[in-house]
Write a protein that holds these residues in place. Structure first.
Motif, PDB file in Angstrom:
ATOM      1  N   THR A 126     -98.620 -11.675 -43.140  1.00  0.00           N
ATOM      2  CA  THR A 126     -99.510 -11.712 -44.302  1.00  0.00           C
ATOM      3  C   THR A 126     -98.769 -12.236 -45.527  1.00  0.00           C
ATOM      4  N   LEU A 127     -97.569 -11.731 -45.771  1.00  0.00           N
ATOM      5  CA  LEU A 127     -96.774 -12.227 -46.899  1.00  0.00           C
ATOM      6  C   LEU A 127     -96.426 -13.703 -46.737  1.00  0.00           C
ATOM      7  N   GLU A 128     -96.044 -14.092 -45.550  1.00  0.00           N
ATOM      8  CA  GLU A 128     -95.712 -15.495 -45.307  1.00  0.00           C
ATOM      9  C   GLU A 128     -96.928 -16.398 -45.492  1.00  0.00           C
ATOM     10  N   ALA A 129     -98.112 -15.929 -45.093  1.00  0.00           N
ATOM     11  CA  ALA A 129     -99.328 -16.715 -45.298  1.00  0.00           C
ATOM     12  C   ALA A 129     -99.583 -16.916 -46.792  1.00  0.00           C
ATOM     13  N   ALA A 130     -99.238 -15.920 -47.602  1.00  0.00           N
ATOM     14  CA  ALA A 130     -99.420 -16.042 -49.047  1.00  0.00           C
ATOM     15  C   ALA A 130     -98.388 -16.963 -49.680  1.00  0.00           C
ATOM     16  N   LEU A 131     -97.177 -17.007 -49.122  1.00  0.00           N
ATOM     17  CA  LEU A 131     -96.081 -17.697 -49.792  1.00  0.00           C
ATOM     18  C   LEU A 131     -95.702 -19.054 -49.192  1.00  0.00           C
ATOM     19  N   TRP A 134    -104.008 -22.386 -53.204  1.00  0.00           N
ATOM     20  CA  TRP A 134    -104.751 -21.233 -52.671  1.00  0.00           C
ATOM     21  C   TRP A 134    -106.100 -21.701 -52.149  1.00  0.00           C
ATOM     22  N   THR A 135    -106.090 -22.196 -50.925  1.00  0.00           N
ATOM     23  CA  THR A 135    -107.316 -22.658 -50.286  1.00  0.00           C
ATOM     24  C   THR A 135    -108.127 -21.461 -49.800  1.00  0.00           C
ATOM     25  N   LYS A 136    -109.353 -21.738 -49.387  1.00  0.00           N
ATOM     26  CA  LYS A 136    -110.197 -20.672 -48.832  1.00  0.00           C
ATOM     27  C   LYS A 136    -109.564 -20.083 -47.583  1.00  0.00           C
ATOM     28  N   ILE A 137    -108.947 -20.942 -46.798  1.00  0.00           N
ATOM     29  CA  ILE A 137    -108.294 -20.469 -45.570  1.00  0.00           C
ATOM     30  C   ILE A 137    -107.170 -19.496 -45.921  1.00  0.00           C
ATOM     31  N   ARG A 138    -106.306 -19.887 -46.868  1.00  0.00           N
ATOM     32  CA  ARG A 138    -105.180 -19.026 -47.249  1.00  0.00           C
ATOM     33  C   ARG A 138    -105.681 -17.695 -47.800  1.00  0.00           C
ATOM     34  N   MET A 139    -106.644 -17.748 -48.704  1.00  0.00           N
ATOM     35  CA  MET A 139    -107.168 -16.501 -49.284  1.00  0.00           C
ATOM     36  C   MET A 139    -107.785 -15.611 -48.205  1.00  0.00           C
ATOM     37  N   GLY A 140    -108.490 -16.221 -47.269  1.00  0.00           N
ATOM     38  CA  GLY A 140    -109.092 -15.451 -46.186  1.00  0.00           C
ATOM     39  C   GLY A 140    -108.055 -14.812 -45.285  1.00  0.00           C
ATOM     40  N   VAL A 141    -107.009 -15.564 -44.962  1.00  0.00           N
ATOM     41  CA  VAL A 141    -105.952 -15.037 -44.088  1.00  0.00           C
ATOM     42  C   VAL A 141    -105.199 -13.907 -44.777  1.00  0.00           C
ATOM     43  N   VAL A 142    -104.904 -14.066 -46.059  1.00  0.00           N
ATOM     44  CA  VAL A 142    -104.195 -13.011 -46.788  1.00  0.00           C
ATOM     45  C   VAL A 142    -105.071 -11.759 -46.893  1.00  0.00           C
ATOM     46  N   ALA A 143    -106.355 -11.942 -47.202  1.00  0.00           N
ATOM     47  CA  ALA A 143    -107.264 -10.793 -47.281  1.00  0.00           C
ATOM     48  C   ALA A 143    -107.404 -10.127 -45.915  1.00  0.00           C
ATOM     49  N   MET A 144    -107.548 -10.941 -44.858  1.00  0.00           N
ATOM     50  CA  MET A 144    -107.666 -10.387 -43.514  1.00  0.00           C
ATOM     51  C   MET A 144    -106.379  -9.649 -43.125  1.00  0.00           C
ATOM     52  N   GLY A 145    -105.219 -10.241 -43.407  1.00  0.00           N
ATOM     53  CA  GLY A 145    -103.951  -9.598 -43.076  1.00  0.00           C
ATOM     54  C   GLY A 145    -103.774  -8.280 -43.801  1.00  0.00           C
ATOM     55  N   PRO A 170    -104.777  -6.753 -34.505  1.00  0.00           N
ATOM     56  CA  PRO A 170    -104.373  -7.193 -35.847  1.00  0.00           C
ATOM     57  C   PRO A 170    -103.223  -8.188 -35.827  1.00  0.00           C
ATOM     58  N   LEU A 171    -102.259  -7.990 -34.943  1.00  0.00           N
ATOM     59  CA  LEU A 171    -101.144  -8.919 -34.850  1.00  0.00           C
ATOM     60  C   LEU A 171    -101.614 -10.287 -34.376  1.00  0.00           C
ATOM     61  N   VAL A 172    -102.454 -10.318 -33.361  1.00  0.00           N
ATOM     62  CA  VAL A 172    -102.945 -11.592 -32.818  1.00  0.00           C
ATOM     63  C   VAL A 172    -103.762 -12.345 -33.867  1.00  0.00           C
ATOM     64  N   PHE A 173    -104.692 -11.660 -34.544  1.00  0.00           N
ATOM     65  CA  PHE A 173    -105.534 -12.325 -35.545  1.00  0.00           C
ATOM     66  C   PHE A 173    -104.719 -12.796 -36.744  1.00  0.00           C
ATOM     67  N   THR A 174    -103.784 -11.982 -37.189  1.00  0.00           N
ATOM     68  CA  THR A 174    -102.972 -12.367 -38.334  1.00  0.00           C
ATOM     69  C   THR A 174    -102.044 -13.525 -37.976  1.00  0.00           C
ATOM     70  N   ALA A 175    -101.494 -13.523 -36.772  1.00  0.00           N
ATOM     71  CA  ALA A 175    -100.637 -14.629 -36.342  1.00  0.00           C
ATOM     72  C   ALA A 175    -101.434 -15.926 -36.243  1.00  0.00           C
ATOM     73  N   ALA A 176    -102.651 -15.859 -35.714  1.00  0.00           N
ATOM     74  CA  ALA A 176    -103.496 -17.054 -35.630  1.00  0.00           C
ATOM     75  C   ALA A 176    -103.838 -17.559 -37.026  1.00  0.00           C
ATOM     76  N   GLY A 177    -104.177 -16.660 -37.925  1.00  0.00           N
ATOM     77  CA  GLY A 177    -104.467 -17.067 -39.293  1.00  0.00           C
ATOM     78  C   GLY A 177    -103.266 -17.694 -39.967  1.00  0.00           C
ATOM     79  N   PHE A 178    -102.091 -17.099 -39.784  1.00  0.00           N
ATOM     80  CA  PHE A 178    -100.873 -17.667 -40.353  1.00  0.00           C
ATOM     81  C   PHE A 178    -100.638 -19.076 -39.823  1.00  0.00           C
ATOM     82  N   LEU A 179    -100.897 -19.284 -38.566  1.00  0.00           N
ATOM     83  CA  LEU A 179    -100.696 -20.609 -37.974  1.00  0.00           C
ATOM     84  C   LEU A 179    -101.563 -21.660 -38.669  1.00  0.00           C
ATOM     85  N   PHE A 180    -102.801 -21.301 -39.029  1.00  0.00           N
ATOM     86  CA  PHE A 180    -103.671 -22.256 -39.708  1.00  0.00           C
ATOM     87  C   PHE A 180    -103.249 -22.498 -41.153  1.00  0.00           C
TER      88      PHE A 180
END
Length: 154
Positions: free
Chosen positions: A57-62, A69-80, A112-122
Motif C-alpha cells: 500500500t505504501l509503495e503504491a502511494a510512493l 495521483w491517478t484514479k488507479i493509484r488512489m483506488g489502490v491506496v484506498a483499497m490497500g 487482501p495480499l493478492v488484491f493489494t499486490a495486483a493493484g500495486f502491479l497496475f
C-alpha cells in the motif's frame, strides 16, 4: 503487523527494479527474513501478511511519482488501507473463527495480499492497463475491450 516483513518486502520491490544481482539479493532477503520471522516465532503468519499488505500500500502511494495521483493509484491506496484495516479487525475480533475456519479462513486472510499486490502491479506498470479516449477511463486489455466494441456497434 510485521515490520520485519515490511522492510524485507520494500527491499524486494526495489531490488526488482535493478540489476540481476539486486533481484537475487532482494528475493533472498525477503525469503530469509520471512522464514526467520516465522521460524523463530517472532510473529504469526497473519502478522507477515499484514506487513506485506502495509508495504504494498505504501509503495503504491510512493512509486512512480511522475504519473501523479491517478484514479488507479488512489483506488489502490484506498483499497490497500481498507484491506490492512480489515486484516487488523479480523485478527482482533474473529481470531478464533480464523483459527478454526480451515480453507475459507485461509482464503480470507490471503485475499487482501493478492488484491493489494495486483493493484500495486497496475500502479507500478501502468502499461498493463489500456487507457482509451472514452468515458470510464482505463480497462483491462483483451476480452473486455472486444465486448465493449461489440456493444457500441449494436
Amino acid at each position: 503487523p510485521s515490520l520485519h516483513t515490511a522492510w524485507a518486502m520494500a527491499i524486494f520491490l526495489h531490488g526488482w527494479r535493478g540489476s540481476t544481482a539486486s533481484r537475487i539479493f532482494g528475493t533472498f532477503w525477503l525469503i530469509a527474513t520471512t522464514g526467520a520471522t516465522l521460524g523463530f516465532g517472532f510473529h504469526y503468519a497473519v502478522d507477515v501478511l499484514a506487513g506485506a499488505v502495509f508495504t504494498l500500500t505504501l509503495e503504491a502511494a510512493l512509486t512512480r511519482p511522475e504519473t501523479g495521483w491517478t484514479k488507479i493509484r488512489m483506488g489502490v491506496v484506498a483499497m490497500g488501507a481498507a484491506m490492512f484495516a480489515g486484516l487488523l479487525a479480523l485478527t482482533r475480533y474473529a481470531a478464533m473463527e480464523l483459527a478454526t475456519g480451515g480453507a475459507a479462513a485461509t482464503a480470507l486472510l490471503l485475499a487482501p495480499l493478492v488484491f493489494t499486490a495486483a493493484g500495486f502491479l497496475f500502479v507500478e506498470r501502468p502499461e498493463l492497463l489500456s487507457v482509451e479516449d472514452r468515458p470510464g477511463g482505463p480497462t483491462f486489455p483483451g476480452r473486455r475491450r472486444r465486448i465493449f466494441a461489440q456493444r457500441s456497434q449494436v
